[in-house]
Design a protein around this motif. Sequence first.
Motif, PDB file in Angstrom:
ATOM      1  N   ILE A  41      -7.359  -0.697   2.337  1.00 29.66           N
ATOM      2  CA  ILE A  41      -6.734  -1.533   1.305  1.00 29.66           C
ATOM      3  C   ILE A  41      -7.877  -2.121   0.481  1.00 29.66           C
ATOM      4  N   ARG A  42      -7.798  -1.953  -0.867  1.00 29.50           N
ATOM      5  CA  ARG A  42      -8.833  -2.537  -1.742  1.00 29.50           C
ATOM      6  C   ARG A  42      -8.288  -3.869  -2.252  1.00 29.50           C
ATOM      7  N   THR A  43      -8.907  -4.958  -1.851  1.00 30.59           N
ATOM      8  CA  THR A  43      -8.347  -6.283  -2.206  1.00 30.59           C
ATOM      9  C   THR A  43      -8.258  -6.466  -3.721  1.00 30.59           C
ATOM     10  N   SER A  44      -9.208  -5.847  -4.465  1.00 27.96           N
ATOM     11  CA  SER A  44      -9.215  -6.034  -5.929  1.00 27.96           C
ATOM     12  C   SER A  44      -7.953  -5.474  -6.586  1.00 27.96           C
ATOM     13  N   ASP A  45      -7.267  -4.540  -5.906  1.00 19.09           N
ATOM     14  CA  ASP A  45      -6.033  -3.962  -6.465  1.00 19.09           C
ATOM     15  C   ASP A  45      -4.872  -4.952  -6.432  1.00 19.09           C
ATOM     16  N   TYR A  46      -5.055  -6.052  -5.710  1.00 22.24           N
ATOM     17  CA  TYR A  46      -3.949  -7.005  -5.551  1.00 22.24           C
ATOM     18  C   TYR A  46      -4.170  -8.263  -6.392  1.00 22.24           C
ATOM     19  N   LYS A  47      -5.000  -8.099  -7.451  1.00 19.41           N
ATOM     20  CA  LYS A  47      -5.265  -9.241  -8.337  1.00 19.41           C
ATOM     21  C   LYS A  47      -4.622  -8.963  -9.688  1.00 19.41           C
ATOM     22  N   ARG A  48      -3.306  -8.934  -9.712  1.00 18.04           N
ATOM     23  CA  ARG A  48      -2.564  -8.645 -10.943  1.00 18.04           C
ATOM     24  C   ARG A  48      -1.156  -9.225 -10.800  1.00 18.04           C
ATOM     25  N   ALA A  49      -0.455  -9.271 -11.948  1.00 16.37           N
ATOM     26  CA  ALA A  49       0.889  -9.874 -11.919  1.00 16.37           C
ATOM     27  C   ALA A  49       1.758  -9.154 -10.895  1.00 16.37           C
ATOM     28  N   ASN A  50       2.508  -9.920 -10.103  1.00 20.04           N
ATOM     29  CA  ASN A  50       3.389  -9.294  -9.110  1.00 20.04           C
ATOM     30  C   ASN A  50       4.497 -10.271  -8.714  1.00 20.04           C
ATOM     31  N   GLY A  51       5.502  -9.717  -8.063  1.00 23.20           N
ATOM     32  CA  GLY A  51       6.617 -10.550  -7.591  1.00 23.20           C
ATOM     33  C   GLY A  51       6.544 -10.761  -6.093  1.00 23.20           C
ATOM     34  N   GLY A  52       5.373 -10.507  -5.515  1.00 22.43           N
ATOM     35  CA  GLY A  52       5.177 -10.668  -4.078  1.00 22.43           C
ATOM     36  C   GLY A  52       4.264  -9.569  -3.566  1.00 22.43           C
ATOM     37  N   ILE A  53       3.706  -9.786  -2.384  1.00 23.36           N
ATOM     38  CA  ILE A  53       2.778  -8.819  -1.772  1.00 23.36           C
ATOM     39  C   ILE A  53       3.125  -8.716  -0.298  1.00 23.36           C
ATOM     40  N   ARG A 102       3.658  10.917  16.463  1.00 25.82           N
ATOM     41  CA  ARG A 102       4.339  10.780  15.165  1.00 25.82           C
ATOM     42  C   ARG A 102       3.557  11.541  14.092  1.00 25.82           C
ATOM     43  N   HIS A 103       4.299  12.218  13.214  1.00 25.69           N
ATOM     44  CA  HIS A 103       3.703  12.979  12.121  1.00 25.69           C
ATOM     45  C   HIS A 103       4.542  12.793  10.876  1.00 25.69           C
ATOM     46  N   TRP A 104       3.892  12.656   9.727  1.00 27.31           N
ATOM     47  CA  TRP A 104       4.628  12.538   8.456  1.00 27.31           C
ATOM     48  C   TRP A 104       4.236  13.676   7.528  1.00 27.31           C
ATOM     49  N   ASN A 105       5.257  14.292   6.937  1.00 27.31           N
ATOM     50  CA  ASN A 105       5.005  15.329   5.934  1.00 27.31           C
ATOM     51  C   ASN A 105       4.823  14.667   4.585  1.00 27.31           C
ATOM     52  N   LYS A 106       3.681  14.030   4.411  1.00 20.91           N
ATOM     53  CA  LYS A 106       3.496  13.204   3.231  1.00 20.91           C
ATOM     54  C   LYS A 106       2.083  13.440   2.705  1.00 20.91           C
ATOM     55  N   ALA A 107       1.939  13.499   1.366  1.00 17.83           N
ATOM     56  CA  ALA A 107       0.635  13.785   0.766  1.00 17.83           C
ATOM     57  C   ALA A 107      -0.452  12.892   1.375  1.00 17.83           C
ATOM     58  N   ARG A 108      -1.611  13.424   1.547  1.00 20.03           N
ATOM     59  CA  ARG A 108      -2.822  12.766   2.081  1.00 20.03           C
ATOM     60  C   ARG A 108      -2.803  12.566   3.592  1.00 20.03           C
ATOM     61  N   ILE A 109      -1.619  12.456   4.202  1.00 18.65           N
ATOM     62  CA  ILE A 109      -1.621  12.209   5.659  1.00 18.65           C
ATOM     63  C   ILE A 109      -0.929  13.333   6.433  1.00 18.65           C
ATOM     64  N   PRO A 141       0.824  -1.217   0.000  1.00 15.49           N
ATOM     65  CA  PRO A 141       0.000   0.000   0.000  1.00 15.49           C
ATOM     66  C   PRO A 141       0.858   1.268   0.000  1.00 15.49           C
ATOM     67  N   ASP A 142       0.339   2.340  -0.603  1.00 22.92           N
ATOM     68  CA  ASP A 142       1.131   3.591  -0.665  1.00 22.92           C
ATOM     69  C   ASP A 142       1.256   4.234   0.718  1.00 22.92           C
ATOM     70  N   ILE A 143       0.230   4.054   1.541  1.00 24.57           N
ATOM     71  CA  ILE A 143       0.319   4.552   2.919  1.00 24.57           C
ATOM     72  C   ILE A 143       0.429   3.318   3.799  1.00 24.57           C
ATOM     73  N   SER A 144       1.637   3.088   4.303  1.00 24.71           N
ATOM     74  CA  SER A 144       1.904   1.843   5.007  1.00 24.71           C
ATOM     75  C   SER A 144       3.201   1.983   5.781  1.00 24.71           C
ATOM     76  N   TYR A 145       3.751   0.859   6.221  1.00 25.69           N
ATOM     77  CA  TYR A 145       5.008   0.898   6.966  1.00 25.69           C
ATOM     78  C   TYR A 145       6.118   1.336   5.998  1.00 25.69           C
ATOM     79  N   SER A 146       6.744   2.488   6.289  1.00 16.99           N
ATOM     80  CA  SER A 146       7.641   3.072   5.288  1.00 16.99           C
ATOM     81  C   SER A 146       8.944   2.283   5.114  1.00 16.99           C
ATOM     82  N   LYS A 181       3.667   0.947  -5.418  1.00 14.13           N
ATOM     83  CA  LYS A 181       2.850   1.279  -4.254  1.00 14.13           C
ATOM     84  C   LYS A 181       1.399   1.392  -4.715  1.00 14.13           C
ATOM     85  N   VAL A 182       0.531   0.659  -4.069  1.00 18.18           N
ATOM     86  CA  VAL A 182      -0.872   0.602  -4.482  1.00 18.18           C
ATOM     87  C   VAL A 182      -1.669   1.572  -3.600  1.00 18.18           C
TER      88      VAL A 182
END
Length: 358
Positions: free
Chosen positions: A141-153, A324-331, A112-117, A132-133
């Motif tokens: 987390i949208r499970t449908s986003d993880y139904k595609r070719a990948n080298g691990g999740i 804790r605070h992150w200077n990161k888009a959306r959060i 996920p794009d917002i996750s453990y950095s 990053k999904v």
Amino acid sequence: MSDKQKKQNWREYVRRIDPYVPGEQPKERNIVKLNTNENPYPPSKRVEAVLRGLDPASLRLYPDPDASVLISAIAKHSGVDEDEVFAGVGSDDVLAMAFMTFFNSREPLLFPDISYSFYEVWADLFQVPFEKVPLDEAFRIRTSDYKRANGGIIFPNPNAPTGILLSIREIREILDANRDSVVIVDEAYIDFGGESAVPLIREYDNLLVVQTFSKSRSGAGLRIGYAVGSRELIRHMRDVKFSYNSYTLNPLQIMGGAAMIEDEEHFRKCRDRIIATRERSAVRLKEMGFSVLPSAANFLFASHPSLGGEELFRFLKEHGIYVRHWNKARIENYLRITIGTEEEMEQLFRVLALMIKE
Ligand code: PMP
């Protein structure tokens, strides 16, 4: 000298990396530390007894490279066999070892794009291609986003820093769509309200579940983490570990860790207290106008409609409260607040009230 003959300088081929930045461990004593998701309660008294009983003379010997006493206690606790368990120096060590072992494909690793950095840092360090999904609008987390070719999740469940939980049904959905990839569920916070995916290892030989002693077991300073998975996955991890550093865990960790995981009663008491404080704290924050994501972890992720995240973070820090605070888009307007003792949370609310009044 022609260009071809020119000697290379080490600076051109040094491995450069943007490191993971852990939360601050301030030296001052009189602060309220709600920034790294540690447990506010001390570990089981049984740990103290074991540590006191250790003979310093035994330290002249190398420790057991298989950490058998610890592995056996974890296997018993998890209801699995010893050869389905891998232990390391915190779950960070276990996760790094898993990245090295399993993520070696040309297809991208998905997380996920917002996750453990740290995931992105390991991917860079081990040169693993990744994507990053994006989480959906509700930070799920949208499970449908993880139904595609990948080298691990890999994803945390509950996710960090949001605290939002996926159900076992949703995890199965991801596993069913990814029989040919290693799927890692990072359960650092699962004990605070989620259902563990450990029982699924019997159905999915590609599932690795990672847990830690750092949060629900009050053992962040001892540094112990572990993975539970099929014999085949664990064997591959052990092969990589023994090709890298055989003696990762020392006798304090092996003996102290075993005592730590055996005291279920102490564990339950502390965990239940933290969950109760979390629920009360969420209500208090909402009363103060915060929007708070539903958390199944030992932290809350919250934002205020009129106060910026950076502003809140600084004000709290000036008043001795670390979050804790992150200077990161959306959060960027969110704070991640670890659940402390009732008294620590009261101090937090007192300072927040000052700011909201101002
Ligand atoms: N996974 C997640 C999602 C975390 O938040 C953390 C804590 N920083 C870890 C793993 C690592 O914890 P530890 O190494 O202390 O087990």
